[in-house]
Design an enzyme around this catalytic site. Structure first.
Site, PDB file in Angstrom:
ATOM      1  N   ASP A  58      31.479  -0.513  48.223  1.00  0.00           N
ATOM      2  CA  ASP A  58      31.529   0.814  47.577  1.00  0.00           C
ATOM      3  C   ASP A  58      30.332   1.134  46.677  1.00  0.00           C
ATOM      4  O   ASP A  58      29.885   2.264  46.645  1.00  0.00           O
ATOM      5  CB  ASP A  58      32.823   0.920  46.760  1.00  0.00           C
ATOM      6  CG  ASP A  58      33.175   2.356  46.385  1.00  0.00           C
ATOM      7  OD1 ASP A  58      32.967   3.263  47.223  1.00  0.00           O
ATOM      8  OD2 ASP A  58      33.657   2.583  45.262  1.00  0.00           O
ATOM      9  N   GLY A  65      40.170   5.763  40.741  1.00  0.00           N
ATOM     10  CA  GLY A  65      38.884   6.315  40.337  1.00  0.00           C
ATOM     11  C   GLY A  65      38.913   7.019  38.990  1.00  0.00           C
ATOM     12  O   GLY A  65      37.870   7.203  38.353  1.00  0.00           O
ATOM     13  N   SER A  67      33.403   9.149  49.948  1.00  0.00           N
ATOM     14  CA  SER A  67      34.657   8.407  49.889  1.00  0.00           C
ATOM     15  C   SER A  67      35.469   8.625  51.168  1.00  0.00           C
ATOM     16  O   SER A  67      35.482   9.729  51.718  1.00  0.00           O
ATOM     17  CB  SER A  67      35.487   8.886  48.704  1.00  0.00           C
ATOM     18  OG  SER A  67      34.786   8.670  47.515  1.00  0.00           O
ATOM     19  N   ARG A 124      41.276  11.183  42.945  1.00  0.00           N
ATOM     20  CA  ARG A 124      40.394  11.606  41.863  1.00  0.00           C
ATOM     21  C   ARG A 124      40.499  13.105  41.660  1.00  0.00           C
ATOM     22  O   ARG A 124      40.648  13.862  42.607  1.00  0.00           O
ATOM     23  CB  ARG A 124      38.937  11.228  42.161  1.00  0.00           C
ATOM     24  CG  ARG A 124      38.613   9.783  41.819  1.00  0.00           C
ATOM     25  CD  ARG A 124      37.168   9.447  42.088  1.00  0.00           C
ATOM     26  NE  ARG A 124      36.881   9.487  43.512  1.00  0.00           N
ATOM     27  CZ  ARG A 124      36.283  10.489  44.140  1.00  0.00           C
ATOM     28  NH1 ARG A 124      35.855  11.555  43.465  1.00  0.00           N
ATOM     29  NH2 ARG A 124      36.083  10.444  45.435  1.00  0.00           N
ATOM     30  N   LYS A 183      34.118   4.033  39.243  1.00  0.00           N
ATOM     31  CA  LYS A 183      33.260   5.217  39.354  1.00  0.00           C
ATOM     32  C   LYS A 183      32.702   5.642  37.994  1.00  0.00           C
ATOM     33  O   LYS A 183      31.545   6.071  37.899  1.00  0.00           O
ATOM     34  CB  LYS A 183      34.035   6.379  39.967  1.00  0.00           C
ATOM     35  CG  LYS A 183      34.742   6.047  41.251  1.00  0.00           C
ATOM     36  CD  LYS A 183      33.800   5.708  42.369  1.00  0.00           C
ATOM     37  CE  LYS A 183      34.579   5.621  43.685  1.00  0.00           C
ATOM     38  NZ  LYS A 183      33.748   5.262  44.809  1.00  0.00           N
ATOM     39  N   HIS A 224      26.340   4.827  45.353  1.00  0.00           N
ATOM     40  CA  HIS A 224      27.644   4.776  46.023  1.00  0.00           C
ATOM     41  C   HIS A 224      27.431   4.187  47.423  1.00  0.00           C
ATOM     42  O   HIS A 224      27.512   4.895  48.423  1.00  0.00           O
ATOM     43  CB  HIS A 224      28.193   6.217  46.095  1.00  0.00           C
ATOM     44  CG  HIS A 224      29.621   6.307  46.512  1.00  0.00           C
ATOM     45  ND1 HIS A 224      30.164   7.450  47.056  1.00  0.00           N
ATOM     46  CD2 HIS A 224      30.631   5.426  46.448  1.00  0.00           C
ATOM     47  CE1 HIS A 224      31.440   7.258  47.315  1.00  0.00           C
ATOM     48  NE2 HIS A 224      31.760   6.039  46.964  1.00  0.00           N
ATOM     49  N   CYS A 256      35.066   7.496  54.217  1.00  0.00           N
ATOM     50  CA  CYS A 256      34.326   7.688  55.479  1.00  0.00           C
ATOM     51  C   CYS A 256      34.084   6.354  56.184  1.00  0.00           C
ATOM     52  O   CYS A 256      33.175   6.230  56.996  1.00  0.00           O
ATOM     53  CB  CYS A 256      32.999   8.383  55.245  1.00  0.00           C
ATOM     54  SG  CYS A 256      33.146  10.154  55.024  1.00  0.00           S
ATOM     55  N   ARG A 259      46.205   3.096  48.868  1.00  0.00           N
ATOM     56  CA  ARG A 259      45.118   2.130  48.649  1.00  0.00           C
ATOM     57  C   ARG A 259      45.618   0.701  48.573  1.00  0.00           C
ATOM     58  O   ARG A 259      46.798   0.451  48.295  1.00  0.00           O
ATOM     59  CB  ARG A 259      44.422   2.464  47.319  1.00  0.00           C
ATOM     60  CG  ARG A 259      43.778   3.854  47.291  1.00  0.00           C
ATOM     61  CD  ARG A 259      42.352   3.783  47.755  1.00  0.00           C
ATOM     62  NE  ARG A 259      41.722   5.079  47.953  1.00  0.00           N
ATOM     63  CZ  ARG A 259      40.408   5.230  48.124  1.00  0.00           C
ATOM     64  NH1 ARG A 259      39.605   4.182  48.085  1.00  0.00           N
ATOM     65  NH2 ARG A 259      39.893   6.422  48.334  1.00  0.00           N
ATOM     66  N   TYR A 284      45.406   6.871  38.386  1.00  0.00           N
ATOM     67  CA  TYR A 284      44.793   6.663  39.707  1.00  0.00           C
ATOM     68  C   TYR A 284      43.443   5.928  39.603  1.00  0.00           C
ATOM     69  O   TYR A 284      42.617   6.239  38.732  1.00  0.00           O
ATOM     70  CB  TYR A 284      44.602   8.003  40.441  1.00  0.00           C
ATOM     71  CG  TYR A 284      43.806   7.790  41.708  1.00  0.00           C
ATOM     72  CD1 TYR A 284      44.400   7.172  42.811  1.00  0.00           C
ATOM     73  CD2 TYR A 284      42.455   8.093  41.776  1.00  0.00           C
ATOM     74  CE1 TYR A 284      43.664   6.902  43.952  1.00  0.00           C
ATOM     75  CE2 TYR A 284      41.702   7.826  42.917  1.00  0.00           C
ATOM     76  CZ  TYR A 284      42.313   7.228  44.004  1.00  0.00           C
ATOM     77  OH  TYR A 284      41.582   6.944  45.123  1.00  0.00           O
TER      78      TYR A 284
HETATM   79  O1  SAT Z   1      37.500   7.075  43.358  1.00  0.00           O
HETATM   80  S1  SAT Z   1      38.114   5.875  43.912  1.00  0.00           S
HETATM   81  O2  SAT Z   1      37.366   4.737  43.494  1.00  0.00           O
HETATM   82  O3  SAT Z   1      39.460   5.775  43.457  1.00  0.00           O
HETATM   83  C1  SAT Z   1      38.073   5.975  45.602  1.00  0.00           C
HETATM   84  C2  SAT Z   1      36.869   6.632  46.133  1.00  0.00           C
HETATM   85  O4  SAT Z   1      36.789   7.856  46.046  1.00  0.00           O
HETATM   86  O5  SAT Z   1      35.960   5.942  46.638  1.00  0.00           O
HETATM   87 MN    MN Z   2      33.820   5.251  46.832  1.00  0.00          MN
END
Ligand code: SAT
Ligand code: MN
Length: 591
Positions: free
Chosen positions: A275, A199, A248, A69, A206, A226, A250, A365, A197
């Site tokens: 998520d 996100g 993100s 991101r 997101k 989140h 973690c 990913r 990408y």
């Molecule tokens: O932003 S993404 O959904 O691509 C991955 C993340 O930061 O959780």
């Molecule tokens: Mn996330």
């Protein structure tokens, strides 16, 4: 193509602007998906992985400048800049439209425009919300099919409801200088260009389910967070649900799929989401959560049979991998999966193990449908969602934050959430490992002013009779030698067990200025090789360091000025007072 006038008109406008060669309305069928895959195999956007070991698995190698991101290119475009707040980059809506529309002009020439209707949440849930993404990327379409309820059923719901979030996306020329992710919450619209990408490009995730939804949620009295959602079943067969917010990368996916330690016989973990959680106040006064997504877009590195066996198993088929390495026999590979030395790195070049470089991109990913996960909860499909017993906030902190503590009240919990800090990870472009404030793990995702957002969180207390207790955890505490003090992964269930005990008013705790800490023996460490000394360090606090931390937090809050809720200020002052011995003495003297 649709009975919904607004949708038909918008598609026409976009066609005029972007000039695609073809328009394809996506129905979400298996056949449509297979055709997309075949097309991408022809163009090289996907490469086939070993179909014997990994049937239905493919690899996408992204542009090397497009791997995470890009928060510095992400904007919230509200009429008034104060509504976006200091936590967002702001641009005036007219300016933002003009800027990106110029880039969208003719951007789809020679390409197909895919119309992707999707539903965030179970198709018939009153809590679900729909959107339509218009994109020229077949990779995005294939990913959206795994991540959302996409296609005809979503379109039917849009035609029934009459409302949807408009998301326009184009790969553009993938140039970072012509890359923007713009949000128009007042128009329920998103425009994203120049990135493929996750996100930035899977707009249901997101952009919609957090930035736009958080704005809608404030208007409508709910929360878009989140957070992972996990169910913990005890040997008596009772299931309690927890929602947990971490920045993100973690370990949310690992926690959502945790395997109980062997000592915890009879315990089961049910994965509802990894998520995002949408939380509503139920008629019973409890918070009920749905996972708006239908798939996992997880970080590959670090996913192994030891850390997350459920994930490894679900990734053996029908998965799209992005930027992982491949082995000699064309299987997907990443650091933490096995000791094998891969043949090709994430860019497709021969991998030189002596180079010291990682073979898979640190933010590589996997995209996989949630129902491929063995621990996927049937309740994830329930229209009602699941009742939440506890909310957990966490960050990645080498020092300071104890393993776990409980907030003293809802308002204190909101303050604990608002002061979350974490060391940065590879999920966003930028330096890794720097501590930054990430309130509620929403810093990159809250679609409006954090001051108003905390006010909204606080207001739930007036509307919900049985709010969950709020906790803070830190799995990442290190000793002086830089070793993790806590084993993490499945062993985290030991901490969750204390959390749930606290919710049932049974777990032993000691009051401290920052909240309730577990009593010395309150966390079950049976069968765990952890020294009493390490355990002691994990559940105690360093008062001077916390005084410093509270000063820092107060400084961070200052930027929110008059939007900062007075109630949080009072919580902050209270904790600071309790941390300061002179304040305590004064209070004692005057008593
Ligand atoms: O932003 S993404 O959904 O691509 C991955 C993340 O930061 O959780
Ligand atoms: Mn996330």
């Amino acid at each position: 193509m649709t009975k919904n006038r607004a949708l038909a008109e918008w598609v026409n406008e976009v066609v005029e602007l972007t000039q695609p060669d073809t328009i394809q309305w996506c129905d979400g069928s298996e056949q449509e998906y297979q055709t997309l895959i075949e097309e991408m195999l022809t163009t090289g956007e996907l490469v086939e992985l070993n179909q014997q070991t990994h049937p239905g698995c493919y690899l996408h190698r992204s542009d090397p400048t497009d791997v995470a991101r890009t928060e510095h290119l992400t904007y919230v475009c509200t009429a008034k800049s104060e509504d976006a707040g200091p936590n967002n980059q702001w641009m005036a809506p007219e300016e933002a439209h003009a800027k990106v529309d110029a880039l969208f002009e003719g951007a789809m020439r020679g390409r197909t425009l895919y119309v992707v209707p999707y539903c965030m949440g179970p198709i018939d849930s009153p809590f679900s919300r729909c959107g339509v993404e218009l994109t020229d990327s077949p990779y995005v379409v294939a990913n959206m099919r795994k991540m959302t309820r996409m296609g005809s059923e979503a379109l039917a719901r849009i035609e029934r409801d009459g409302s949807f979030v408009k998301g326009l996306h184009s790969l553009g020329d993938l140039h970072p200088e012509r890359r923007f992710i713009m949000h128009f919450p007042e128009e329920l619209a998103i425009k994203s260009i120049g990135s493929g990408y996750g996100g930035n490009a899977l707009l249901g995730k997101k952009c919609h389910a957090l930035r736009i939804a958080s704005w809608q949620a404030r208007q409508e009295g709910w929360l878009a967070e989140h957070m992972l959602i996990v169910g913990i079943e005890n040997p008596q067969g009772e299931v309690r649900y927890i929602a947990a917010a971490f920045p993100s990368a973690c370990g949310k996916t690992n926690m959502a799929m945790l395997i109980p330690p062997t000592q915890f016989e009879g315990y089961k973990i049910w994965t509802v989401g990894d998520d995002i959680a949408w939380l509503h106040v139920g008629h019973d006064g409890q918070l009920w959560a749905i996972n708006p997504e239908a798939g996992f877009f997880g970080v590959a590195p670090g996913t192994g049979v030891e850390t997350n066996p459920n994930a490894v198993e679900m990734l053996n088929r029908d998965t799209i991998f992005t930027n992982v390495a491949v082995t000699e026999d064309n299987q997907p590979w990443w650091e933490g999966l096995s000791n094998e030395i891969p043949k090709l790195d994430w860019t497709g070049k021969p991998y030189d193990a002596t180079s010291g470089k990682k073979a898979a991109h640190p933010n590589s990913r996997f995209t996989v449908a949630a129902n491929q996960c063995r621990s996927y909860s049937s309740m994830a499909e329930a229209d009602t969602g699941v009742p939440i017993s506890a909310i957990i906030f966490g960050g990645r902190r080498k020092s300071l934050a104890p393993l776990v503590y409980e907030a003293k009240s809802w308002a204190h919990g909101v303050m604990v959430g608002a002061s979350v800090a974490s060391e940065t990870t590879a999920a966003a472009v930028g330096k890794v490992g720097v501590v930054r404030r990430d309130p509620m793990a929403m810093k990159p995702f809250c679609g409006y002013n954090f001051g108003d957002y905390w006010g909204h969180w606080l207001s739930l207390e007036q509307r919900a009779a049985k709010l969950p207790k709020i906790f803070h955890v830190n799995w990442f505490r290190q000793n002086e030698a830089g070793h993790f003090l806590w084993p993490g992964f499945g062993e985290n269930l030991r901490v969750l067990q204390w959390v749930l005990a606290r919710c049932e008013e049974t777990g032993d705790a000691i009051e401290s200025p920052i909240g309730w800490l577990p009593d010395k023996n309150a966390i079950n460490t049976e069968g765990l090789a952890i020294s009493p000394n390490a355990m002691e360090q994990l559940v105690s606090i360093d008062i001077p360091a916390w005084q410093q931390e509270m000063q820092d937090i107060a400084g961070f809050f200052e930027q929110f000025n008059d939007r900062f809720p007075q109630q949080l200020k009072r919580e902050l002052d209270r904790v600071m007072g309790e941390l300061s011995p002179t304040a305590k003495k004064k209070a004692a003297n005057s008593a």
